[in-house]
Design a protein around this motif. Sequence first.
Motif, mmCIF file in Angstrom:
data_model
loop_
_atom_site.group_PDB
_atom_site.id
_atom_site.type_symbol
_atom_site.label_atom_id
_atom_site.label_comp_id
_atom_site.label_asym_id
_atom_site.label_seq_id
_atom_site.Cartn_x
_atom_site.Cartn_y
_atom_site.Cartn_z
ATOM 1 N N UNK A 1 0.873 -1.168 0.000
ATOM 2 C CA UNK A 1 0.000 0.000 0.000
ATOM 3 C C UNK A 1 0.912 1.221 0.000
ATOM 4 N N UNK A 2 0.749 2.092 -0.987
ATOM 5 C CA UNK A 2 1.566 3.300 -1.087
ATOM 6 C C UNK A 2 0.675 4.521 -0.933
ATOM 7 N N UNK B 1 3.984 -2.630 3.621
ATOM 8 C CA UNK B 1 4.579 -3.646 2.753
ATOM 9 C C UNK B 1 4.569 -4.982 3.490
ATOM 10 N N UNK B 2 4.000 -5.988 2.843
ATOM 11 C CA UNK B 2 4.006 -7.351 3.366
ATOM 12 C C UNK B 2 4.728 -8.203 2.333
ATOM 13 N N UNK B 3 5.872 -8.738 2.711
ATOM 14 C CA UNK B 3 6.690 -9.518 1.786
ATOM 15 C C UNK B 3 6.194 -10.952 1.682
ATOM 16 N N UNK C 1 -12.114 0.954 -4.330
ATOM 17 C CA UNK C 1 -10.847 1.512 -4.811
ATOM 18 C C UNK C 1 -10.464 2.682 -3.917
ATOM 19 N N UNK C 2 -9.168 2.929 -3.766
ATOM 20 C CA UNK C 2 -8.749 4.032 -2.905
ATOM 21 C C UNK C 2 -9.033 5.384 -3.558
ATOM 22 N N UNK C 3 -9.193 6.394 -2.731
ATOM 23 C CA UNK C 3 -9.337 7.753 -3.242
ATOM 24 C C UNK C 3 -7.978 8.276 -3.702
ATOM 25 N N UNK C 4 -6.933 7.897 -2.974
ATOM 26 C CA UNK C 4 -5.572 8.247 -3.362
ATOM 27 C C UNK C 4 -4.660 7.059 -3.065
ATOM 28 N N UNK C 5 -3.527 7.022 -3.720
ATOM 29 C CA UNK C 5 -2.539 5.988 -3.456
ATOM 30 C C UNK C 5 -2.646 4.805 -4.397
ATOM 31 N N UNK C 6 -1.798 3.821 -4.133
ATOM 32 C CA UNK C 6 -1.687 2.642 -4.984
ATOM 33 C C UNK C 6 -1.687 1.380 -4.130
ATOM 34 N N UNK C 7 -2.407 0.361 -4.607
ATOM 35 C CA UNK C 7 -2.433 -0.956 -3.967
ATOM 36 C C UNK C 7 -1.858 -1.965 -4.960
ATOM 37 N N UNK C 8 -0.810 -2.665 -4.526
ATOM 38 C CA UNK C 8 -0.151 -3.668 -5.371
ATOM 39 C C UNK C 8 -0.271 -5.024 -4.681
ATOM 40 N N UNK D 1 -0.001 -7.295 -9.664
ATOM 41 C CA UNK D 1 -1.231 -6.591 -10.023
ATOM 42 C C UNK D 1 -1.283 -5.215 -9.367
ATOM 43 N N UNK D 2 -1.450 -4.180 -10.165
ATOM 44 C CA UNK D 2 -1.756 -2.856 -9.632
ATOM 45 C C UNK D 2 -3.270 -2.810 -9.480
ATOM 46 N N UNK D 3 -3.738 -3.104 -8.296
ATOM 47 C CA UNK D 3 -5.172 -3.251 -8.032
ATOM 48 C C UNK D 3 -5.916 -1.950 -8.302
ATOM 49 N N UNK D 4 -5.277 -0.822 -8.087
ATOM 50 C CA UNK D 4 -5.947 0.468 -8.262
ATOM 51 C C UNK D 4 -6.261 0.779 -9.719
#
Length: 101
Positions: free
Chosen positions: A4-5, A24-26, A53-60, A64-67
Motif C-alpha cells: 500500500x503506497x 509492505x508485506x513480503x 478503490x482508494x481515493x488516493x494511493x496505490x495498492x499492489x 497486479x496494480x489493483x488500483x
Amino acid sequence: MIEFKNVSKVYDNGSVALDDVCLTINDGEFVLVCGHSGAGKSTLFKLLTHEVVPDTGTVIVDDFDVTRMKRSKIPKLRRKLGVVFQDFRLLPNKTVAENIA
C-alpha cells in the motif's frame, strides 16, 4: 508481496477509513490485522480484492496494480488471495464442498 503506497479511503458519508497508509508485506510473511470497530480493517481487505478503490494511493498485490485493474482481471486477482470473510459469503444452494471449491 502486498504493498500500500499512500493509500487513503473516505466513504461518501465522510467516514475516513484509511488515511495515507503505507504498508509492505513480503512473500512468506504472516500478518494479523487487528483493531477496534471502524479502524479500517475491512476497508483494507476490500481494497486488496478490488471491492472498493482508494481515493488516493496505490495498492499492489504481486504483479497486479489493483488500483488500475480492469474489471476483467479481478477474478484472476481474487484467485491468488485466500480470504476468510466474517459473513462467510456462502452460497445457500451449494454444498459445503461446492462452497469451498
